[in-house]
Scaffold this active site. Structure first.
Site, PDB file in Angstrom:
ATOM      1  N   CYS A   1     -13.802   5.709 -36.307  1.00  0.00           N
ATOM      2  CA  CYS A   1     -12.423   5.358 -35.952  1.00  0.00           C
ATOM      3  C   CYS A   1     -11.992   4.068 -36.651  1.00  0.00           C
ATOM      4  O   CYS A   1     -10.831   3.911 -37.005  1.00  0.00           O
ATOM      5  CB  CYS A   1     -12.256   5.254 -34.441  1.00  0.00           C
TER       6      CYS A   1
ATOM      7  N   HIS B   1     -12.883   1.104 -29.500  1.00  0.00           N
ATOM      8  CA  HIS B   1     -12.241   2.186 -30.248  1.00  0.00           C
ATOM      9  C   HIS B   1     -11.056   1.608 -31.026  1.00  0.00           C
ATOM     10  O   HIS B   1     -10.386   0.701 -30.561  1.00  0.00           O
ATOM     11  CB  HIS B   1     -11.777   3.265 -29.261  1.00  0.00           C
TER      12      HIS B   1
END
Ligand SMILES: [Zn+2]
Length: 871
Positions: free
Chosen positions: A135, A727
């Site tokens: 990510c 994230h």
């Protein structure tokens, strides 16, 4: 008709549906060549559609009706002398196409004009598959893909001319080496182009990741990485891959040589950076658009002479203002007759000792700090008491802290101040009567209690548990009592019971029943110490002495006792009573709220911190070259120049005391019109002339205009979660429709402007308003609906492929097939002899498409005009 959000949802990447033709991009290197010879589906579609759009082919994408803004004014600065005739030609030819392009522009937005190819989908709005903790990579790629200048550079393969330049200059003779060197850029370009042509498939990002791992060993494997680290690495790679400057074999080459200049008093020049680059040296695309310089100045506090150091940067790391306090709830236990429990909210310093907390508690409760015992309580009972020497950071936000007020028995100065005896108990009809015994005056509490043994009383903190040890479960309110150490077990048990009667279901049962509970002494030993019912004076147990001695500095000496009841006895006497419920004071809510509010700041405040002058610590003293003595110089950072693409890194990861934490400060950053003027070094006229703006022609000779300082946001890289892992997502503004989209790996969604600022914002991407290409919907100059002097690069990509077919069919009659495609390697293999002027221009400028923004448009316009002639 779909709403925009629906469209995006449809576009959220479904790898199967987009699996159109990843083969073509597997060899991105030769894309251009391939596209000329064997057109893929995409290009075929384009060509088909082009054929049906009668007016499309007539339009010179360069010659918009309002192309004067910026171009004509500055072209003289950007074009070299031998390009003057082309500029003239260009302007001369413009009139022919004006009407047509204005007709076109009235026909709709860039998106409308691309709709024949993409339908209701928006080019560039596509997610990237997560290949296992990628990510960070996906978020960075999305931000870069939405960097207009870079997207064009990569999408139209302009970087290839930089690779060519290396070869032409004889720097790299080995063709394979050229392509090897460009691998990261090639893969990034393939990925970016696939996103924009909506032809992305997961194998592309797999390939990108493997190329990244090949050159950046730190990114091997599947660990999470810092997006900023990756971003800077990637920019450095793109710089290295296409660096046109000779002898740049190491990464230090990306810096414009820093220089130290001694200056006199601050307003006296010279203070500019020494540009050690050779005349005619070219900057790479990354240097050209992403890099600028900051100045760190060191001022001697004695002679006021200033030393300046200039360093290049790709990114400004902005500190966030630290909150100085945090909210902490403390339960006060007042020693009033009607025992009161009150939870208060305090703003405790982030750093400091426990004495600060003691003082705050005392002020809150309007009592003396000497009366305050600070303890932490677990669900199993007392955990620890705090002394003044303990560090405040040893209390976590979630810890349950009690502050017991001890009765004010003494006053300094000798005479006893009888204030009546207050049992520290919840109000109860069973509270025992006033105590007649008075303690002798004078002396401190603790020494009295410690030294006078049997004749004195000791302060006892009591809490009740059902069960024992680690299985114990606390019930009823903890309380403070004071007892003679000479008490027998029976007396002590009765005294304790008398304070608990009010909690009991049936107190009569407790009256006649032998030993009812065990008494554990907390602290002083790793093993549990229990008072013995057989002991004639249980409170004279050595464990009690140890606990008293362990009380650190500050607050009354005390002993913590846990009364352990067997479960069935507890049930019988107390029923299902649990922990006490304590009322929250208003301050609990107020402090929480205030700290939330303090938890935000403006981007300006971050810049103020960044540029704040600070004095060197005595240990860091530096030898002033004038005074020849060690001085605690004043250090100040300031921005010397500004880049086209301004990357701001919000320093959310910080060390506070012992703890490394992530700051979730909400930073209010402007979405448009960020004025960097105040953060740039103010230069006098003389300084301006002495301090060149690298590159020199980036600004008009008179220095930067106010609008040179204005920046608009176009992407945000967000970090969600805590210190470990977390994230990454990206918010990016699309250059076709001007809308903001949220990119969370493979899912994409529209995001409203007002939701762009979050506590996760980590890297901000701004572009200089003057540098935003007019083809971009992000350009406020033209807006998203007007045609511009240059079309969106996607339209030009389509146009090139069309031209490509024309050129290949009529190559014998076309002397300028080479400059037609400056980004094609073919160009330098067959330089045109007939078009000498153009060739000159080509080698001087086309190879460096990114000489600057205005230069780009000039080149393209010339190129396209030539194509018109061909047609
Ligand atoms: Zn000095």
């Amino acid at each position: 008709m779909d709403t925009p959000r629906d469209k995006v949802k449809k576009q959220a990447i479904k790898s199967k549906s987009t699996k159109r033709k990843d083969k073509k991009y597997k060899s991105g290197k030769v894309f251009r060549r391939k596209s000329l010879k064997s057109l893929g589906n995409f290009m075929n579609r384009i060509l088909k559609t082009l054929g049906t759009l009668a007016h499309f082919g007539d339009v010179d994408p360069v010659d918009g009706e309002d192309d004067d803004g910026g171009f004509r004014d500055s072209a003289g600065c950007t074009l070299s002398a031998n390009s003057g005739n082309f500029k003239e030609d260009f302007h001369g030819a413009r009139g022919n196409t004006l009407k047509k392009s204005s007709t076109l522009s009235s026909h709709g937005s860039v998106k409308d004009r691309l709709s024949w190819c993409y339908g209701d989908k928006t080019p560039g709005v596509l997610g990237l598959k997560n290949h296992g903790n990628t990510c960070f990579m996906n978020a960075v790629v999305q931000c870069l893909s939405n960097t207009d200048l870079l997207a064009e550079y990569l999408g139209l393969e302009q970087y290839k001319s930089d690779l060519c330049q290396r070869r032409v200059n004889g720097i790299v003779k080995n063709e394979e080496l050229v392509s090897v060197r460009g691998e990261v850029t090639e893969q990034l370009a393939a990925l970016v182009r696939a996103l924009w042509t909506l032809e992305y498939t997961p194998p592309l990002s797999v390939e990108f990741k493997s190329i990244v791992s090949k050159y950046g060993t730190q990114f091997r494997g599947n660990s999470q990485h810092d997006a900023l680290e990756f971003l800077l690495w990637l920019l450095d790679r793109v710089h290295e891959d296409a660096n046109p400057t000779p002898n740049n074999n190491n990464s230090s080459s990306k810096t414009k040589a820093p220089a130290v200049v001694q200056a006199g008093a601050e307003t006296i020049a010279p203070a500019g950076p020494v540009n050690t680059q050779q005349p005619g040296t070219r900057y790479s695309f990354v240097q050209e658009h992403f890099q600028a310089q900051y100045r760190s100045s060191l001022t001697c506090p004695h002679c006021l002479k200033q030393s300046n150091t200039f360093d290049p940067f790709l990114c400004i790391s902005l500190p966030l203002p630290l909150r100085q306090t945090r909210p902490l709830n403390v339960t006060l236990v007042f020693s009033t007759k009607g025992q009161r429990y009150l939870r208060v909210g305090l703003a405790v310093p982030l750093l400091g000792s426990m004495s600060a907390l003691r003082t705050m508690v005392a002020e809150e409760g309007k009592i003396s700090p000497d009366q305050v015992i600070l303890t932490e309580i677990y669900p199993t009972g007392f955990q620890r008491s705090f002394s003044d020497d303990d560090d405040l950071t040893s209390i976590a936000d979630s810890d349950v802290i009690y502050a017991f007020q001890t009765p004010p028995l003494y006053s300094k100065g000798g005479s006893a101040r009888f204030s009546g005896y207050h049992h520290s108990l919840p109000s109860s009809p069973y509270t025992s009567g006033p105590e007649g015994h008075r303690l002798p005056p004078s002396g401190t509490l603790s020494s009295e209690f410690l030294n006078q043994g049997g004749t004195s009383k000791i302060q006892l903190l009591i809490c009740n548990t059902a069960g024992s040890g680690q299985q114990a479960v606390r019930f009823g309110p903890p309380f403070l009592m004071r007892e003679e150490r000479t008490l027998s077990w029976d007396q002590f048990q009765q005294s304790i019971l008398s304070k608990l009667y009010y909690l009991m279901l049936n107190s009569a049962q407790a009256q006649n029943g032998g030993v009812l509970f065990k008494i554990r002494v907390v602290g002083g030993s790793t093993s549990y110490s229990y008072l013995s019912p057989q002991d004639s004076r249980p409170l004279c147990h050595p464990a009690v002495d140890r606990a008293l001695k362990l009380c650190g500095r500050g607050g009354p000496a005390h002993v913590k006792l846990i009364i352990e009841w067997e479960h069935k006895v507890k049930e019988c006497l107390f029923g299902n009573i649990q922990e006490e419920v304590v009322k929250d004071a208003e301050s609990v809510r107020v402090q929480q709220q205030q700290h939330l509010q303090q938890h935000s700041c403006t981007l300006d405040e971050c810049f103020q911190l960044y540029t704040k002058e600070e004095q060197l610590a005595p240990d860091d003293a530096w030898k002033c070259p004038h005074c020849k003595q060690l001085q605690q110089g004043m250090v100040k950072m300031s921005l010397w120049t500004l880049p086209d693409i301004l990357i701001l890194h919000l320093k959310r990861f910080r060390q506070v005391g012992e703890r490394r934490n992530k700051l979730s400060t909400l930073v209010h950053f402007p979405l448009a019109g960020l004025d960097m003027g105040p953060h740039v070094v103010k230069r006098s006229q003389s300084m301006r002339s002495l301090g060149p703006w690298p590159p020199a022609c980036k600004h008009p000779p008179d220095g930067p205009l106010p609008q040179d300082f204005l920046y608009d946001l176009y992407a945000v890289c967000n970090h969600h979660g805590g210190m470990h892992g977390g994230h990454y997502t990206a918010y990016c503004r699309n250059s076709v429709d001007g809308q903001w989209y949220s990119y969370d790996d493979s899912s994409v969604d529209l995001v409203p402007d007002e939701e762009l600022r979050t506590r996760g914002a980590y890297i901000l991407f701004y572009q200089r308003r003057n540098a935003i290409p007019p083809w971009s919907a992000n350009s406020s100059v033209r807006g998203s609906t007007s045609s511009s002097m240059s079309d969106h690069w996607l339209i030009r990509l389509a146009g090139e492929s069309k031209r490509g077919s024309v050129v290949s069919r009529s190559s014998t009659t076309c002397p300028s097939s080479i400059p037609d495609s400056p980004e094609s390697p073919v160009f330098h293999e067959e330089p045109s002899k007939d078009e000498r002027g153009l060739s000159l221009l080509s080698s001087a400028m086309l190879n460096r498409v990114s000489i600057n923004l205005l230069g780009i448009w000039a080149i393209i316009s010339i190129k396209n005009r030539k194509i018109k002639v061909i047609q």
